[in-house]
Design a protein around this motif. Sequence first.
Motif, PDB file in Angstrom:
ATOM      1  N   ASP A   1     -10.677  13.467   9.991  1.00 12.60           N
ATOM      2  CA  ASP A   1     -10.285  13.416   8.955  1.00 12.60           C
ATOM      3  C   ASP A   1      -9.390  11.845   8.098  1.00 12.60           C
ATOM      4  N   SER A   2      -8.496  11.961   7.574  1.00 12.41           N
ATOM      5  CA  SER A   2      -8.175  10.878   6.626  1.00 12.41           C
ATOM      6  C   SER A   2      -7.381   9.573   7.707  1.00 12.41           C
ATOM      7  N   ALA A   3      -6.520  10.645   8.443  1.00 12.50           N
ATOM      8  CA  ALA A   3      -5.890   9.720   9.586  1.00 12.50           C
ATOM      9  C   ALA A   3      -6.780   9.512  10.829  1.00 12.50           C
TER      10      ALA A   3
ATOM     11  N   GLY B   1       0.816  -1.070  -0.236  1.00 13.25           N
ATOM     12  CA  GLY B   1       0.229   0.668   0.515  1.00 13.25           C
ATOM     13  C   GLY B   1       0.628   1.145  -0.168  1.00 13.25           C
ATOM     14  N   SER B   2       0.042   2.566   0.727  1.00 12.62           N
ATOM     15  CA  SER B   2       0.894   3.516   1.135  1.00 12.62           C
ATOM     16  C   SER B   2       1.467   3.933   1.382  1.00 12.62           C
ATOM     17  N   ASP B   3       2.181   5.041   2.226  1.00 14.95           N
ATOM     18  CA  ASP B   3       2.292   5.156   2.302  1.00 14.95           C
ATOM     19  C   ASP B   3       1.011   6.426   4.005  1.00 14.95           C
ATOM     20  N   PHE B   4       0.888   6.076   5.042  1.00 13.15           N
ATOM     21  CA  PHE B   4      -0.078   6.890   6.160  1.00 13.15           C
ATOM     22  C   PHE B   4      -0.057   7.048   7.419  1.00 13.15           C
ATOM     23  N   SER B   5      -1.038   8.039   7.235  1.00 11.37           N
ATOM     24  CA  SER B   5      -0.410   8.440   9.390  1.00 11.37           C
ATOM     25  C   SER B   5      -2.198   7.953   9.578  1.00 11.37           C
ATOM     26  N   LEU B   6      -1.245   7.795  10.695  1.00 10.00           N
ATOM     27  CA  LEU B   6      -2.744   7.552  11.563  1.00 10.00           C
ATOM     28  C   LEU B   6      -2.732   8.336  12.774  1.00 10.00           C
ATOM     29  N   CYS B   7      -4.002   8.543  13.215  1.00 12.20           N
ATOM     30  CA  CYS B   7      -4.323   9.879  14.575  1.00 12.20           C
ATOM     31  C   CYS B   7      -2.638   9.247  15.605  1.00 12.20           C
TER      32      CYS B   7
END
Length: 335
Positions: free
Chosen positions: A141-143, A7-13
């Motif tokens: 948000d998306s995170a 997958g792609s790099d992602f951010s998580l809260c």
Amino acid sequence: DYTVDAGSDFSLCQGLSDTISVSIVNTPPGQLITWTGAVTGQIGEMGIVNSSSNGWLVAEVTDSRGCLVRDSIFLSRTNPNWGFNFTPISPRCFNSSDGAVMITPIAGFAPFDFQISGLPTQDTGWFPNLGASSYQFRIYDSARCDTTVRYQLSAPSQVILNQIIYDTPTCNSSRDGRIQIIASGGIGPYQYKRDAGAFQVSGNYTNLSGGNYDFIYRDSRGCLDSVSLNLPSPVPFENQVLSIDTASCRPDGAFQFQTNGGVLPISSFVNGSGVNPGLIDSLSAGTQILVSVDNNGCGDTTAVVIPGYDSLEITSQTTDLLCFGSENRQIIVSA
């Protein structure tokens, strides 16, 4: 002959846990998927990241021949310093629900989801059909970070009737009364309407008789309210004939009267001559004109008929003598 995509790099809260999976094209026989790096565990083919995981996540796929293919993604933690721009549209009137709010986040990771007062989430920050009130919005948000913000949507003040001025009619049947209404609140200037008439800029209505009137008043935005008003009218002023006495052959007829209502002092006249209420005597048979006027000029005219006895009429009849010197002549008198 097979590829691995983590997958792609992602951010998580910050503080959230998650699971990640890998996509394999041309799945090899006897594959074995292993997650390494910032993962803290594995359930089947899915890697686990806990609330503090941060950094590179590596997926390794080994086939039955011992061939190894790997892919990695980067997990970053975020805890946005939330900020928002609010673009409000105030409701047109105090109690209308045609206002709106547009919310634009200035922190976090797009795309965003929005929610108002526990209703289902939506993918736009546009909230229409709102009345004046305090609203609570939740933004995601998306995170998967979220926050709650409250916004007060204001509306013009209510259009109210600030002042009512009455001038009662002079007499019960006259049309010289007045009602003036003065509105306030909302956004001026104001317009006024009486009954089925047209709107006008003045709330001053003249030439009114006593009775009920319906008014509508509105501000420059068309916000309106209504009121029903009663314009009091004086008690009717009138002559009241109490008794009438028949006249004989002499002017000895009479009548008795009083006046009701009106504003003192009161002047009364019979056939043009001033009189006081009570017994009016020495009247001949016929019609007497009674006129009374109060201090406001309100008047009443009454025709009083004094009856009389029938006139006395005398008739006579004579017969001639039959012979000279005879006494058979007659004179007959009847009344």
